[in-house]
Design a protein around this motif. Structure first.
Motif, PDB file in Angstrom:
ATOM      1  N   ARG A 194       0.829  -1.208   0.000  1.00 50.78           N
ATOM      2  CA  ARG A 194       0.000   0.000   0.000  1.00 50.78           C
ATOM      3  C   ARG A 194       0.865   1.260   0.000  1.00 50.78           C
ATOM      4  NH1 ARG A 194      -1.668   3.172   4.108  1.00 50.78           N
ATOM      5  NH2 ARG A 194      -3.536   4.445   3.766  1.00 50.78           N
ATOM      6  N   MET A 195       2.000   1.227   0.677  1.00 49.20           N
ATOM      7  CA  MET A 195       2.862   2.405   0.721  1.00 49.20           C
ATOM      8  C   MET A 195       3.422   2.726  -0.662  1.00 49.20           C
ATOM      9  SD  MET A 195       4.858   2.185   4.381  1.00 49.20           S
ATOM     10  CE  MET A 195       5.706   0.632   4.069  1.00 49.20           C
ATOM     11  N   ARG A 202      10.842   7.382  -0.927  1.00 46.73           N
ATOM     12  CA  ARG A 202      11.733   6.278  -0.581  1.00 46.73           C
ATOM     13  C   ARG A 202      12.038   6.271   0.922  1.00 46.73           C
ATOM     14  NH1 ARG A 202      17.071   5.117   0.293  1.00 46.73           N
ATOM     15  NH2 ARG A 202      17.817   3.126  -0.556  1.00 46.73           N
ATOM     16  N   ASP A 203      12.387   7.464   1.472  1.00 49.39           N
ATOM     17  CA  ASP A 203      12.744   7.536   2.885  1.00 49.39           C
ATOM     18  C   ASP A 203      11.572   7.149   3.770  1.00 49.39           C
ATOM     19  OD1 ASP A 203      15.296   8.292   2.284  1.00 49.39           O
ATOM     20  OD2 ASP A 203      14.968  10.435   2.615  1.00 49.39           O
ATOM     21  N   PHE A 209       8.574   0.906   6.911  1.00 51.35           N
ATOM     22  CA  PHE A 209       8.763  -0.537   6.816  1.00 51.35           C
ATOM     23  C   PHE A 209       9.451  -1.075   8.065  1.00 51.35           C
ATOM     24  CE2 PHE A 209      11.387  -4.219   6.068  1.00 51.35           C
ATOM     25  CZ  PHE A 209      10.445  -5.113   5.594  1.00 51.35           C
ATOM     26  N   ASP A 210      10.425  -0.345   8.569  1.00 54.76           N
ATOM     27  CA  ASP A 210      11.132  -0.793   9.762  1.00 54.76           C
ATOM     28  C   ASP A 210      10.175  -0.929  10.942  1.00 54.76           C
ATOM     29  OD1 ASP A 210      13.783  -1.285  11.131  1.00 54.76           O
ATOM     30  OD2 ASP A 210      13.047   0.375  12.337  1.00 54.76           O
ATOM     31  N   LEU A 211       9.224   0.010  11.067  1.00 53.42           N
ATOM     32  CA  LEU A 211       8.259  -0.048  12.172  1.00 53.42           C
ATOM     33  C   LEU A 211       7.292  -1.220  11.980  1.00 53.42           C
ATOM     34  CD1 LEU A 211       7.395   3.744  12.593  1.00 53.42           C
ATOM     35  CD2 LEU A 211       9.205   2.418  13.686  1.00 53.42           C
ATOM     36  N   ILE A 212       6.801  -1.388  10.742  1.00 54.14           N
ATOM     37  CA  ILE A 212       5.897  -2.509  10.461  1.00 54.14           C
ATOM     38  C   ILE A 212       6.602  -3.834  10.716  1.00 54.14           C
ATOM     39  CG2 ILE A 212       4.641  -3.707   8.616  1.00 54.14           C
ATOM     40  CD1 ILE A 212       4.112  -0.967   7.354  1.00 54.14           C
ATOM     41  N   ASP A 213       7.856  -3.910  10.320  1.00 54.46           N
ATOM     42  CA  ASP A 213       8.608  -5.151  10.470  1.00 54.46           C
ATOM     43  C   ASP A 213       8.812  -5.499  11.942  1.00 54.46           C
ATOM     44  OD1 ASP A 213       9.928  -7.287   9.175  1.00 54.46           O
ATOM     45  OD2 ASP A 213      11.863  -6.401   9.637  1.00 54.46           O
ATOM     46  N   ARG A 214       9.007  -4.481  12.780  1.00 50.14           N
ATOM     47  CA  ARG A 214       9.145  -4.725  14.220  1.00 50.14           C
ATOM     48  C   ARG A 214       7.850  -5.291  14.799  1.00 50.14           C
ATOM     49  NH1 ARG A 214      12.834  -1.853  17.596  1.00 50.14           N
ATOM     50  NH2 ARG A 214      14.538  -0.889  16.446  1.00 50.14           N
ATOM     51  N   LEU A 215       6.733  -4.735  14.352  1.00 51.12           N
ATOM     52  CA  LEU A 215       5.441  -5.171  14.889  1.00 51.12           C
ATOM     53  C   LEU A 215       5.036  -6.545  14.372  1.00 51.12           C
ATOM     54  CD1 LEU A 215       3.199  -1.965  14.789  1.00 51.12           C
ATOM     55  CD2 LEU A 215       3.761  -3.317  16.806  1.00 51.12           C
ATOM     56  N   MET A 216       5.056  -6.701  13.070  1.00 54.59           N
ATOM     57  CA  MET A 216       4.443  -7.868  12.444  1.00 54.59           C
ATOM     58  C   MET A 216       5.452  -8.987  12.263  1.00 54.59           C
ATOM     59  SD  MET A 216       1.828  -5.941   9.805  1.00 54.59           S
ATOM     60  CE  MET A 216       0.499  -7.139  10.066  1.00 54.59           C
ATOM     61  N   ALA A 217       6.019  -9.435  13.387  1.00 50.37           N
ATOM     62  CA  ALA A 217       7.029 -10.491  13.359  1.00 50.37           C
ATOM     63  C   ALA A 217       6.439 -11.793  12.828  1.00 50.37           C
ATOM     64  CB  ALA A 217       7.588 -10.693  14.766  1.00 50.37           C
ATOM     65  N   LEU A 218       7.259 -12.508  12.061  1.00 48.88           N
ATOM     66  CA  LEU A 218       6.840 -13.779  11.462  1.00 48.88           C
ATOM     67  C   LEU A 218       7.855 -14.864  11.784  1.00 48.88           C
ATOM     68  CD1 LEU A 218       5.855 -12.436   7.922  1.00 48.88           C
ATOM     69  CD2 LEU A 218       4.252 -13.275   9.660  1.00 48.88           C
ATOM     70  N   TYR A 241      13.129  -0.227  -3.012  1.00 50.92           N
ATOM     71  CA  TYR A 241      13.228   0.728  -1.914  1.00 50.92           C
ATOM     72  C   TYR A 241      13.475   0.043  -0.579  1.00 50.92           C
ATOM     73  CZ  TYR A 241      11.422   4.655  -4.674  1.00 50.92           C
ATOM     74  OH  TYR A 241      11.249   5.644  -5.576  1.00 50.92           O
ATOM     75  N   VAL A 242      12.633  -0.923  -0.285  1.00 53.88           N
ATOM     76  CA  VAL A 242      12.615  -1.487   1.053  1.00 53.88           C
ATOM     77  C   VAL A 242      13.853  -2.338   1.301  1.00 53.88           C
ATOM     78  CG1 VAL A 242      11.361  -3.029   2.610  1.00 53.88           C
ATOM     79  CG2 VAL A 242      10.113  -1.435   1.167  1.00 53.88           C
TER      80      VAL A 242
END
Length: 313
Positions: A194-195, A202-203, A209-218, A241-242
């Protein structure tokens, strides 16, 4: 499928640091409008840590203390208290009062206490602490934001370009998929894609993404699916980008280093211990465990340290 630990505290703390103005715009717009942003603001982490070290309240939850200037020229300190938990805490309001008073008493500064409640119980809404007897009464009332209240406002979140709209969506979907990690994978991909589709810079994509990645651990198997699908999507968009693969690759590298150090020093490392290490996605914590792996006296000592950290977090 086993549950993995989401880094709620780390994601929210980092989000406030990176996006303090959008934080107030999104959650407390009246406060935002009364601050003189031309004078800047200052995170008072040193003062806060000093207060925490001297406190006798017990487990600490206070996260951020920020000095701002109001439009009338007055200096004010904001105490932003992020309470991320899954059950009712009977001592929450008292703790809010205690820290509010301690900051005021120590630094003789006006303090505004704010609370973000990220728990999963809709009825729990502490907003006041008071006590009194024989005509003497003392009370603290403080504004709260209940993240669950944004669930029926999902379309509003999707329409917002505020970074905290993304963080709230990620938070809610992380909670909703505690026992459905395949569902979490789908939501994580959806939020990241979505982003791109909204044309974020890009920034901004990298930071969010870093914040989402911290939350949505897999777990590792779904994490690999996520990275593969994300890479395919990035290739289709002709954008890379990511830094997902680089960042998550770094995490996996630290995990492997810990296991390698333990095997080199002690030969026999229980497979379940390696699996526990592989379920940790916080690089700061992993680096700490790597130091412990190098200095610990035995496998049992390392396991005890790991168990203690799991209990404390």
């Amino acid at each position: 499928m086993s549950e993995v630990r989401a880094d709620y505290d780390g994601a929210w703390k980092e989000g406030v640091e990176q996006y303090f103005e959008p934080f107030l715009t999104f959650f407390f717009p009246q406060i935002y409008s009364e601050i003189d942003w031309t004078r800047g603001y200052e995170f008072l982490d040193q003062e806060l840590q000093q207060l925490i070290r001297e406190s006798e309240v017990g487990k600490q939850f206070v996260d951020k203390l920020i000095k701002v200037w109001l439009n009338n020229g007055k200096e004010t300190w904001l105490l932003i208290h992020l309470e991320i938990q899954s059950q009712v805490d009977a001592g929450f309001a008292r703790r809010m009062f205690s820290y509010h008073y301690r900051i005021f008493d120590r630094y003789n500064q006006e303090v505004v206490s704010l609370a973000i409640l990220g728990d999963s119980q809709a009825s729990w809404r502490p907003q006041e602490y008071s006590y009194g007897r024989w005509g003497c009464r003392l009370s603290l009332q403080f504004p709260i934001v209940k993240l669950l209240d944004y669930e029926p406002r999902w379309l509003e979140l999707e329409a917002s370009d505020n970074p905290f709209a993304v963080l709230v969506m990620a938070h809610l979907r992380t909670q909703a998929t505690t026992k459905d990690l395949t569902g979490r994978l789908r939501w994580k991909l959806s939020l990241v894609k979505r982003m791109y589709e909204l044309g974020y810079s890009r920034d901004k994509i990298l930071q969010l993404f870093d914040l989402i990645d911290r939350l949505m651990a897999l777990p590792p198997n779904l994490d690999l699916n996520f990275k593969t699908e994300l890479q395919r999507f990035e290739d289709e968009q002709k954008m890379r980008y990511v830094s997902s693969i680089e960042r998550l690759g770094k995490t996996e590298g630290i995990q492997e280093s810990i296991a390698k150090v333990l095997k080199t020093r002690f030969q026999n490392v229980p497979p379940e211990l390696v699996e526990q290490i592989n379920q940790i996605y916080d690089n700061e914590r992993l680096n700490h465990l790597l130091e412990k792996a190098i200095t610990t006296g035995s496998i049992s000592d390392f396991q005890q340290q790991l168990s203690q950290e799991n209990t404390d977090t």
